[in-house]
Scaffold this active site. Structure first.
Site, PDB file in Angstrom:
ATOM      1  N   SER A 135       0.873  -1.257  -0.056  1.00 14.07           N
ATOM      2  CA  SER A 135       0.005   0.125   0.004  1.00 14.07           C
ATOM      3  C   SER A 135       0.983   1.248  -0.237  1.00 14.07           C
ATOM      4  O   SER A 135       1.749   1.361   0.786  1.00 14.07           O
ATOM      5  CB  SER A 135      -0.852  -0.029   1.219  1.00 14.07           C
ATOM      6  OG  SER A 135      -1.762   1.179   1.423  1.00 14.07           O
ATOM      7  N   LYS A 161      -1.237  -1.045  -4.366  1.00 11.64           N
ATOM      8  CA  LYS A 161      -2.629  -0.427  -3.979  1.00 11.64           C
ATOM      9  C   LYS A 161      -1.850   1.154  -3.967  1.00 11.64           C
ATOM     10  O   LYS A 161      -0.915   1.275  -3.267  1.00 11.64           O
ATOM     11  CB  LYS A 161      -3.342  -0.650  -2.812  1.00 11.64           C
ATOM     12  CG  LYS A 161      -4.045   0.441  -1.976  1.00 11.64           C
ATOM     13  CD  LYS A 161      -4.694  -0.256  -0.649  1.00 11.64           C
ATOM     14  CE  LYS A 161      -4.751   0.654   0.324  1.00 11.64           C
ATOM     15  NZ  LYS A 161      -5.369  -0.018   1.434  1.00 11.64           N
ATOM     16  N   LYS A 163      -2.916   5.098  -2.886  1.00 10.14           N
ATOM     17  CA  LYS A 163      -3.647   6.257  -2.260  1.00 10.14           C
ATOM     18  C   LYS A 163      -4.085   7.290  -3.423  1.00 10.14           C
ATOM     19  O   LYS A 163      -3.137   7.831  -4.027  1.00 10.14           O
ATOM     20  CB  LYS A 163      -3.151   6.728  -0.921  1.00 10.14           C
ATOM     21  CG  LYS A 163      -3.005   5.713   0.060  1.00 10.14           C
ATOM     22  CD  LYS A 163      -4.259   5.249   0.870  1.00 10.14           C
ATOM     23  CE  LYS A 163      -3.951   4.483   2.030  1.00 10.14           C
ATOM     24  NZ  LYS A 163      -5.398   4.073   2.709  1.00 10.14           N
ATOM     25  N   ASP A 188      -7.129   3.395  -3.257  1.00 11.63           N
ATOM     26  CA  ASP A 188      -7.800   3.563  -2.026  1.00 11.63           C
ATOM     27  C   ASP A 188      -8.068   4.992  -1.844  1.00 11.63           C
ATOM     28  O   ASP A 188      -7.042   6.007  -1.607  1.00 11.63           O
ATOM     29  CB  ASP A 188      -7.187   3.047  -0.842  1.00 11.63           C
ATOM     30  CG  ASP A 188      -7.706   2.983   0.556  1.00 11.63           C
ATOM     31  OD1 ASP A 188      -8.982   3.657   0.512  1.00 11.63           O
ATOM     32  OD2 ASP A 188      -7.167   2.757   1.428  1.00 11.63           O
ATOM     33  N   GLU A 213     -11.284   1.272  -3.668  1.00 13.30           N
ATOM     34  CA  GLU A 213     -11.663   1.262  -1.990  1.00 13.30           C
ATOM     35  C   GLU A 213     -12.186   2.483  -1.490  1.00 13.30           C
ATOM     36  O   GLU A 213     -11.634   3.674  -1.448  1.00 13.30           O
ATOM     37  CB  GLU A 213     -10.430   0.784  -1.325  1.00 13.30           C
ATOM     38  CG  GLU A 213     -10.454   0.314   0.112  1.00 13.30           C
ATOM     39  CD  GLU A 213      -9.211  -0.008   0.602  1.00 13.30           C
ATOM     40  OE1 GLU A 213      -7.978  -0.319   0.071  1.00 13.30           O
ATOM     41  OE2 GLU A 213      -8.937   0.062   1.935  1.00 13.30           O
ATOM     42  N   GLY A 290      -4.624  -3.111   6.400  1.00 15.83           N
ATOM     43  CA  GLY A 290      -3.908  -3.135   7.137  1.00 15.83           C
ATOM     44  C   GLY A 290      -3.859  -1.762   8.179  1.00 15.83           C
ATOM     45  O   GLY A 290      -4.562  -0.820   7.442  1.00 15.83           O
TER      46      GLY A 290
END
Ligand code: OSB
Ligand code: MG
Length: 371
Positions: A135, A161, A163, A188, A213, A290
């Site tokens: 992430s 992933k 952000k 996300d 997400e 997480g």
């Protein structure tokens, strides 16, 4: 098992790199480590409430209060035959899922150790390796992101992933897709968008993302259903899901097609398993999120992620991605096939490094039964 002693430690650990999200920038991670001593067995859990109430309303001080004043008094000195009995003893406390999950995790570890079995086995795990991803926080520029990406691709991660936030989205997605056409890529938003951003999501639809997400409100289920109807890409809920009930609402309303499970957000492993099982029955895949956990919480997460319906790569990277020095002796490594191996030793299967734990402890307190 008689619960003889419970210790809390408010910890502060410095992140290897600052973590930038639509919620802000984190330089260090503050959590609460929970230690339960019961008839000669020691169990460890991690409460993932953070310093700020930006991801969740819970913070380290609210969790400290709820643990000390309500949850610990409900179980201390009691003779408890299983974790569910402990959960029932504090069930009248509403909300405060992270506080509950921290204590529950320590109890699960203690029970698994007293039975001499791994936490994975106790929870019903069937996988001996977990597919993991990484992430990444929001980068300043596209070249910065590509530079960071190169490092993680070389390490062998199965998926990335990133952000995103309004205006810090399509340029990064487009650049990654051009450079890595086949890579499993998901984004996300941590609730940074509204339905007014529909045109942005329609554009995202062109990059075959694995999922988007939590794009909309942190407690929303209704608008996500409207958005999911308008786009092809699967939505996945994180922040909005605190229970099996929320999960049922989201799936029945078709608000998302994938669920992110974080035990801290839903009150612990028991509720996580209920969500996992329900999703399996509805053909909804799940993956483990997480909260930048230390090695203690990470080991518990890996055990939970070994359940059969955790089929999508999880936000469970090796310890060194987060912290230069961790508070456990046993560190996870990334296998060449982009997996992490599930520990087989008793309980969480990793030893706590008490010296390192002491070093990162900001304050501590203990509750003891008088002999
Ligand atoms: O939304 O998944 C999230 C970290 C803190 C708060 C919220 C989130 C995250 C992460 C970290 O994405 C993932 C990880 O631990 O690797
Ligand atoms: Mg998330």
């Amino acid at each position: 098992m008689r619960i003889d002693r419970i210790e809390l430690r408010h910890t502060k650990m410095i992140l290897v790199t600052p973590f930038v999200t639509s919620m802000g920038t984190e330089y260090d991670e503050q959590h609460i480590m929970v230690r339960v001593d019961a008839e000669g067995v020691t169990g460890w859990g991690e409460c993932v409430a953070e310093e700020t109430p930006f991801y969740s309303y819970e913070t380290v001080p609210t969790a400290w209060h709820i643990l000390n004043d309500f949850l610990i008094p409900a179980v201390l000195g009691k003779n408890i035959s299983c974790v569910d009995e402990a959960i029932a003893s504090y069930a009248k406390v509403r909300g405060h899922m992270m506080a509950k999950a921290g204590l529950e995790a320590a109890l699960y570890d203690a029970f698994a150790k007293s039975k001499g079995i791994s936490l994975s086995k106790m929870l019903g795990g069937t996988q001996d390796k977990i597919n993991v991803g990484v992430s990444l926080g929001i980068s300043d520029t596209v070249p910065d992101l590509l530079h960071v990406m190169e490092k993680y691709m070389k390490e062998g991660y199965q998926r990335i992933k990133i952000k995103i936030a309004p205006d810090r989205d399509l340029q990064f997605i487009e650049a990654l897709r051009t450079e890595y056409p086949e890579m499993l890529l998901q984004v996300d938003a941590n609730s940074a968008y509204t339905l007014d951003h529909l045109p942005v999501f329609k554009k995202m639809d062109e990059y075959h993302l694995s999922l988007i997400e939590q794009p909309l409100g942190y407690d929303d289920i209704f608008d996500h259903a409207k958005l999911q109807r308008e786009i092809k890409t699967d939505l996945c809920l994180d922040e909005s899901i605190h229970s099996l009930g929320d999960t049922r609402a989201a799936i029945e309303m078709k608000s998302c097609r994938i669920i992110n499970i974080k035990p801290g957000r839903v009150g612990g492993y028991t509720e996580s398993i209920k969500i996992h099982d329900y999703c399996a029955s509805m053909n909804i895949p799940v993956w483990h999120g997480g909260m930048l956990e230390s090695g203690i919480g990470r080991a518990g997460n890996v055990a939970l992620a070994s359940l059969p319906n955790f089929t999508l790569p999880c936000d469970l990277s090796p310890n060194r991605k987060y912290y230069t020095e961790d508070i456990v002796e046993t560190l996870f490594e990334l296998n060449p096939d982009g997996t992490i191996t599930v520990p087989t030793g008793p309980g969480i299967g990793v030893e706590v490094n008490l010296k390192a734990l002491e070093k990162y402890t900001v304050r501590k307190c203990e509750h003891k039964v008088k002999k």
